[in-house]
Scaffold this active site. Structure first.
Site: not given
Length: 272
Positions: A2-3, A93, A112
């Site tokens: 995300p930005e 996750h 990740r």
DNA sequence: AGCGGAACCTGTCGGC
DNA sequence: TGCCGACAGGTTCCGC
């Protein structure tokens, strides 16, 4: 992942759901999300407190807690927050659970494991938050201030715009997009940008960030909102991921190069 | 100051 | 089908 527009989308959704809710219990399934803080300490610092506001600074999510403290989250590449109904087993996750007083669970999900969570008294104590530069959509970020800051650096524009200590929140997708919209090469030294060009860059940056926020961000692969829906701004990307496709303005094929070990997409014809 | 490289971890996709 | 390398929206540290 995300930005700024994606983090803004998440912050707005969480701010509509969390204020007033109290965290009854914290469960940590992956310690390395906590930057070295023992999970028991992290849990103790949050349990029993309520959310009062969720907002964004750069790419950081800030959760104001009451009576005090702030939870600081960074999603890095693949982090997400979702609100789940009562559950008993962590799904794939799931890294941290915040069980709320209505039985729902705020879940920090991160494939990740790059994302981070921490608790501080004030966000300014957080190393990453403390060094953030100006908010690109704020009144403090003007074309003139940008031109002045550009003039003090010889960094290539791509690198300059990615530096969170200068302007906070831009990332790999939006930098490629706004440089194309402004007609500026990612390789141009910052101090070789004229006042007129800086004005174009500033205008393109604000226009694109606002448009992306209005579309709930960009979903390339796995960005999801809190409600698990995708953003829609990917339909409006003009260069990011478009290697070999014709530039929408001049039809010359879009190029991809490596800059700072990241892909930069640009049009060799329109961007000088 | 600024750059390249590596590290942090995992998943996916394309090529052979 | 299976393996292997390249690549991924981010940040930080280290050495030159």
């Amino acid at each position: 992942m995300p930005e700024l527009p994606e983090v803004e989308t998440i912050a707005r959704q969480l701010n509509g759901l969390l204020p007033g809710r109290t965290v009854e219990r914290v469960r940590v399934f992956r310690e390395n999300a906590l930057q070295g803080v023992p999970s028991a300490d992290f849990a103790a610092a949050v349990e029993g407190r309520s959310f009062s506001r969720v907002w964004r600074r750069g790419k950081y999510l800030l959760f104001d807690l009451a009576p005090s403290r702030q939870l600081v989250g960074h999603l890095r590449m693949t982090g997400k927050f979702v609100i789940s109904p009562r559950i008993s087993e962590p799904k794939a996750h799931h890294r941290v659970w915040f069980t709320l007083d209505n039985g729902e669970v705020l879940v920090f999900v991160d494939a990740r494991c790059f994302g981070t969570l921490s608790v501080v008294e004030h966000a300014q104590q957080h190393r990453g938050v403390a060094k953030l530069g100006v908010e690109p959509l704020s009144a403090a970020c003007t074309a003139r201030s940008m031109a002045e800051a550009l003039g003090r650096s010889r960094s290539p524009l791509k690198h300059w715009l990615m530096d969170q200590s200068r302007i906070a929140g831009l990332g790999n997708i939006y930098v490629s997009e706004l440089l194309h919209a402004a007609g500026l090469s990612p390789f141009r030294p910052a101090n070789a940008v004229s006042a007129e060009e800086a004005k174009r860059l500033h205008g393109a940056m604000r226009r694109i960030l606002r448009a992306a926020i209005a579309k709930n961000g960009t979903t390339i692969s796995d960005f999801r909102r809190v409600d698990e829906k995708s953003g829609e701004f990917q339909d409006f990307l003009r260069v990011y991921g478009k290697m070999g496709q014709p530039c929408p303005q001049c039809r010359v094929p879009i190029q991809r190069v490596r800059q700072q070990q990241r892909s930069t997409f640009y049009c060799p014809e329109c961007q000088a």
